[in-house]
Scaffold this motif. Structure first.
Motif, PDB file in Angstrom:
ATOM      1  N   LEU A  34     -15.717  -4.791  -0.653  1.00  0.00           N
ATOM      2  CA  LEU A  34     -14.355  -4.382  -0.995  1.00  0.00           C
ATOM      3  C   LEU A  34     -13.512  -5.641  -1.110  1.00  0.00           C
ATOM      4  CD1 LEU A  34     -13.870  -1.329   1.420  1.00  0.00           C
ATOM      5  CD2 LEU A  34     -14.845  -1.370  -0.889  1.00  0.00           C
ATOM      6  N   ASP A  35     -13.418  -6.168  -2.310  1.00  0.00           N
ATOM      7  CA  ASP A  35     -12.624  -7.389  -2.476  1.00  0.00           C
ATOM      8  C   ASP A  35     -11.761  -7.338  -3.734  1.00  0.00           C
ATOM      9  OD1 ASP A  35     -14.500  -7.696  -4.419  1.00  0.00           O
ATOM     10  OD2 ASP A  35     -15.131  -9.706  -3.831  1.00  0.00           O
ATOM     11  N   GLY A  36     -11.470  -6.108  -4.174  1.00  0.00           N
ATOM     12  CA  GLY A  36     -10.638  -5.954  -5.366  1.00  0.00           C
ATOM     13  C   GLY A  36      -9.181  -6.262  -5.072  1.00  0.00           C
ATOM     14  N   PRO A  37      -8.373  -6.315  -6.089  1.00  0.00           N
ATOM     15  CA  PRO A  37      -6.975  -6.688  -5.924  1.00  0.00           C
ATOM     16  C   PRO A  37      -6.081  -5.559  -5.398  1.00  0.00           C
ATOM     17  CG  PRO A  37      -7.431  -6.250  -8.228  1.00  0.00           C
ATOM     18  CD  PRO A  37      -8.730  -6.064  -7.492  1.00  0.00           C
ATOM     19  N   GLY A  38      -6.425  -4.322  -5.693  1.00  0.00           N
ATOM     20  CA  GLY A  38      -5.528  -3.216  -5.332  1.00  0.00           C
ATOM     21  C   GLY A  38      -6.196  -2.255  -4.375  1.00  0.00           C
ATOM     22  N   PRO A  39      -5.540  -1.109  -4.130  1.00  0.00           N
ATOM     23  CA  PRO A  39      -6.073  -0.162  -3.155  1.00  0.00           C
ATOM     24  C   PRO A  39      -7.472   0.357  -3.497  1.00  0.00           C
ATOM     25  CG  PRO A  39      -3.804   0.401  -3.727  1.00  0.00           C
ATOM     26  CD  PRO A  39      -4.221  -0.687  -4.663  1.00  0.00           C
ATOM     27  N   THR A  40      -8.290   0.441  -2.449  1.00  0.00           N
ATOM     28  CA  THR A  40      -9.595   1.092  -2.554  1.00  0.00           C
ATOM     29  C   THR A  40      -9.435   2.508  -2.032  1.00  0.00           C
ATOM     30  OG1 THR A  40     -10.786  -0.964  -2.155  1.00  0.00           O
ATOM     31  CG2 THR A  40     -11.981   1.093  -1.723  1.00  0.00           C
ATOM     32  N   LEU A  41      -9.822   3.502  -2.826  1.00  0.00           N
ATOM     33  CA  LEU A  41      -9.763   4.898  -2.374  1.00  0.00           C
ATOM     34  C   LEU A  41     -11.181   5.395  -2.156  1.00  0.00           C
ATOM     35  CD1 LEU A  41      -7.094   6.895  -2.284  1.00  0.00           C
ATOM     36  CD2 LEU A  41      -6.833   4.558  -3.070  1.00  0.00           C
ATOM     37  N   ILE A  42     -11.410   5.995  -0.993  1.00  0.00           N
ATOM     38  CA  ILE A  42     -12.718   6.553  -0.667  1.00  0.00           C
ATOM     39  C   ILE A  42     -12.633   8.062  -0.835  1.00  0.00           C
ATOM     40  CG2 ILE A  42     -14.495   6.770   1.104  1.00  0.00           C
ATOM     41  CD1 ILE A  42     -13.403   4.205   2.394  1.00  0.00           C
ATOM     42  N   LEU A  43     -13.470   8.591  -1.709  1.00  0.00           N
ATOM     43  CA  LEU A  43     -13.464  10.019  -2.045  1.00  0.00           C
ATOM     44  C   LEU A  43     -14.816  10.638  -1.703  1.00  0.00           C
ATOM     45  CD1 LEU A  43     -12.036  10.167  -5.690  1.00  0.00           C
ATOM     46  CD2 LEU A  43     -11.141  11.476  -3.776  1.00  0.00           C
ATOM     47  N   GLY A  44     -14.804  11.943  -1.498  1.00  0.00           N
ATOM     48  CA  GLY A  44     -16.073  12.636  -1.278  1.00  0.00           C
ATOM     49  C   GLY A  44     -15.832  13.921  -0.518  1.00  0.00           C
ATOM     50  N   PRO A  45     -16.806  14.814  -0.521  1.00  0.00           N
ATOM     51  CA  PRO A  45     -16.634  16.110   0.146  1.00  0.00           C
ATOM     52  C   PRO A  45     -16.552  15.979   1.661  1.00  0.00           C
ATOM     53  CG  PRO A  45     -18.881  15.868  -0.689  1.00  0.00           C
ATOM     54  CD  PRO A  45     -18.111  14.696  -1.189  1.00  0.00           C
ATOM     55  N   ASN A  46     -16.129  17.039   2.316  1.00  0.00           N
ATOM     56  CA  ASN A  46     -16.104  17.070   3.782  1.00  0.00           C
ATOM     57  C   ASN A  46     -17.469  16.710   4.337  1.00  0.00           C
ATOM     58  OD1 ASN A  46     -13.480  17.770   4.356  1.00  0.00           O
ATOM     59  ND2 ASN A  46     -13.872  19.961   4.082  1.00  0.00           N
ATOM     60  N   GLY A  47     -17.469  15.883   5.380  1.00  0.00           N
ATOM     61  CA  GLY A  47     -18.719  15.527   6.033  1.00  0.00           C
ATOM     62  C   GLY A  47     -19.489  14.434   5.327  1.00  0.00           C
ATOM     63  N   ALA A  48     -18.893  13.841   4.283  1.00  0.00           N
ATOM     64  CA  ALA A  48     -19.602  12.811   3.516  1.00  0.00           C
ATOM     65  C   ALA A  48     -19.760  11.510   4.293  1.00  0.00           C
ATOM     66  CB  ALA A  48     -18.861  12.542   2.203  1.00  0.00           C
ATOM     67  N   GLY A  49     -18.946  11.342   5.352  1.00  0.00           N
ATOM     68  CA  GLY A  49     -19.021  10.101   6.127  1.00  0.00           C
ATOM     69  C   GLY A  49     -17.844   9.172   5.852  1.00  0.00           C
ATOM     70  N   LYS A  50     -16.806   9.679   5.211  1.00  0.00           N
ATOM     71  CA  LYS A  50     -15.659   8.843   4.846  1.00  0.00           C
ATOM     72  C   LYS A  50     -14.960   8.295   6.097  1.00  0.00           C
ATOM     73  CE  LYS A  50     -13.628  12.270   2.623  1.00  0.00           C
ATOM     74  NZ  LYS A  50     -14.607  13.346   2.921  1.00  0.00           N
ATOM     75  N   SER A  51     -14.678   9.197   7.038  1.00  0.00           N
ATOM     76  CA  SER A  51     -13.980   8.753   8.253  1.00  0.00           C
ATOM     77  C   SER A  51     -14.862   7.825   9.082  1.00  0.00           C
ATOM     78  CB  SER A  51     -13.569   9.963   9.107  1.00  0.00           C
ATOM     79  OG  SER A  51     -12.616  10.746   8.418  1.00  0.00           O
ATOM     80  N   LEU A  52     -16.137   8.133   9.152  1.00  0.00           N
ATOM     81  CA  LEU A  52     -17.052   7.261   9.892  1.00  0.00           C
ATOM     82  C   LEU A  52     -17.055   5.861   9.301  1.00  0.00           C
ATOM     83  CD1 LEU A  52     -20.361   9.253  10.609  1.00  0.00           C
ATOM     84  CD2 LEU A  52     -18.772   8.278  12.275  1.00  0.00           C
ATOM     85  N   LEU A  53     -17.125   5.782   7.977  1.00  0.00           N
ATOM     86  CA  LEU A  53     -17.134   4.468   7.327  1.00  0.00           C
ATOM     87  C   LEU A  53     -15.844   3.723   7.653  1.00  0.00           C
ATOM     88  CD1 LEU A  53     -18.387   2.362   5.440  1.00  0.00           C
ATOM     89  CD2 LEU A  53     -17.322   3.560   3.521  1.00  0.00           C
ATOM     90  N   LEU A  54     -14.710   4.418   7.554  1.00  0.00           N
ATOM     91  CA  LEU A  54     -13.418   3.782   7.816  1.00  0.00           C
ATOM     92  C   LEU A  54     -13.364   3.268   9.262  1.00  0.00           C
ATOM     93  CD1 LEU A  54     -11.108   3.547   5.740  1.00  0.00           C
ATOM     94  CD2 LEU A  54      -9.907   5.314   7.001  1.00  0.00           C
ATOM     95  N   ARG A  55     -13.853   4.084  10.200  1.00  0.00           N
ATOM     96  CA  ARG A  55     -13.843   3.671  11.605  1.00  0.00           C
ATOM     97  C   ARG A  55     -14.752   2.465  11.837  1.00  0.00           C
ATOM     98  NH1 ARG A  55     -11.957   8.081  15.209  1.00  0.00           N
ATOM     99  NH2 ARG A  55     -10.943   9.497  13.773  1.00  0.00           N
ATOM    100  N   CYS A  56     -15.861   2.437  11.130  1.00  0.00           N
ATOM    101  CA  CYS A  56     -16.744   1.259  11.220  1.00  0.00           C
ATOM    102  C   CYS A  56     -16.051   0.016  10.685  1.00  0.00           C
ATOM    103  CB  CYS A  56     -18.015   1.477  10.403  1.00  0.00           C
ATOM    104  SG  CYS A  56     -19.293   2.314  11.274  1.00  0.00           S
ATOM    105  N   LEU A  57     -15.386   0.176   9.542  1.00  0.00           N
ATOM    106  CA  LEU A  57     -14.734  -0.975   8.921  1.00  0.00           C
ATOM    107  C   LEU A  57     -13.654  -1.546   9.835  1.00  0.00           C
ATOM    108  CD1 LEU A  57     -14.320   0.252   5.217  1.00  0.00           C
ATOM    109  CD2 LEU A  57     -16.009  -1.362   6.109  1.00  0.00           C
ATOM    110  N   HIS A  58     -13.012  -0.652  10.584  1.00  0.00           N
ATOM    111  CA  HIS A  58     -11.938  -1.098  11.476  1.00  0.00           C
ATOM    112  C   HIS A  58     -12.467  -1.531  12.840  1.00  0.00           C
ATOM    113  CE1 HIS A  58      -8.031  -1.756  12.935  1.00  0.00           C
ATOM    114  NE2 HIS A  58      -7.832  -0.615  13.545  1.00  0.00           N
TER     115      HIS A  58
END
Ligand SMILES: Nc1ncnc2c1ncn2[C@@H]1O[C@H](COP(=O)(O)OP(=O)(O)O)[C@@H](O)[C@H]1O
Ligand SMILES: [Mg+2]
Length: 244
Positions: A34-58
């Motif tokens: 993730l090194d782009g210039p603007g906002p990165t949006l993470i999309l996907g269905p419920n349970g896809a792992g979006k929140s888990l990924l975000l928590r890992c990144l933080h």
């Protein structure tokens, strides 16, 4: 080879990331930069792992395998101190609006005059001037989320993570928050945000990460992923079909 990718990236990088529970892989991301210039949006269905990924990144969850990397090395407490996170339900202190901001600024060691000046700026940024003395917990949902974002921005973070910050809000409250996010991004804050709102991704994203089943099924420029997705999973999700 993988190390080189991260060393050259001017942002966040993930390599060999795995989280398992009871033998099942909840998250499996071999590589994500993730090194782009603007906002990165993470999309996907419920349970896809979006929140888990975000928590890992933080750094809120330690992965079973792999790591989050920056140009200067793996994620440390120093990186975490320069990152901030906002959740769907704002977490606010039982204090006034300005008291919530003052709390964060005090921890940064700012003196009283500097804090007062900064609080005034932040309140204007969040459209909360005039509400300084109101109890934070008596704010409307949209106002409370704006305050939560101001608290996150008060620390001057390099990166702001947001996990579905507008899911509980109406279109007008959502629009105010989207504008704050775009302004933060324009000031140079790296924004990484989870949403399940495809319209929101269109309005905000520079790049889009599409997730399903704990995996990144597609990552690329927003227009490309949203208008001409190459993976069948992303195509189905965007078409509104059920993805299992
Ligand atoms: N602490 C945990 N223990 C076990 N399973 C979990 C835990 N946290 C999340 N999960 C599971 O991981 C999957 C991904 O969850 P999550 O990242 O919250 O999805 P999303 O945010 O995309 O809706 C879900 O199947 C969820 O049930
Ligand atoms: Mg989630």
């Amino acid at each position: 080879m993988r190390d080189l990718v991260c060393e050259n990236a001017n942002g966040l990088c993930v390599q060999g990331l795995k989280i398992k529970r009871q033998g099942a892989a909840l998250l499996d991301v071999p590589e994500l930069v993730l090194d782009g210039p603007g906002p990165t949006l993470i999309l996907g269905p419920n349970g896809a792992g979006k929140s888990l990924l975000l928590r890992c990144l933080h750094g809120l969850i330690a992965p079973d395998r792999g790591q989050v990397m920056f140009r200067d090395g793996p994620l440390t407490a120093d990186h975490m101190a320069r990152q901030a996170m906002v959740f769907q339900q704002p977490v606010l202190l039982r204090r006034s609006v300005s008291g919530n901001l003052d709390f964060v600024l005090k921890r940064q060691g700012l003196d009283r005059a500097a804090r007062r000046k900064k609080i005034a700026e932040l309140l204007v940024e969040g459209g909360l001037d005039g509400k300084a003395r109101q109890a934070a917990r008596s704010l409307s949902g949209g106002e409370a989320q704006r305050l939560a974002i101001l608290r996150a921005l008060a620390t001057g973070p390099d990166t702001l993570f947001l996990d579905e910050p507008t899911s509980a809000l109406d279109p007008s409250a959502t629009q105010k928050i989207e504008r704050m996010i775009l302004r933060a991004s324009a000031r140079g804050v790296r924004v990484v945000m989870v949403t399940h709102d495809i319209g929101q991704a269109r309005r905000l994203a520079s790049d889009v990460v599409m997730m399903q089943g704990g995996q990144v099924v597609e990552h690329g420029a927003a227009r490309q992923v949203l208008d001409a997705p190459s993976s069948p999973a992303a195509r189905r999700y965007l078409a509104g079909g059920l993805v299992t």
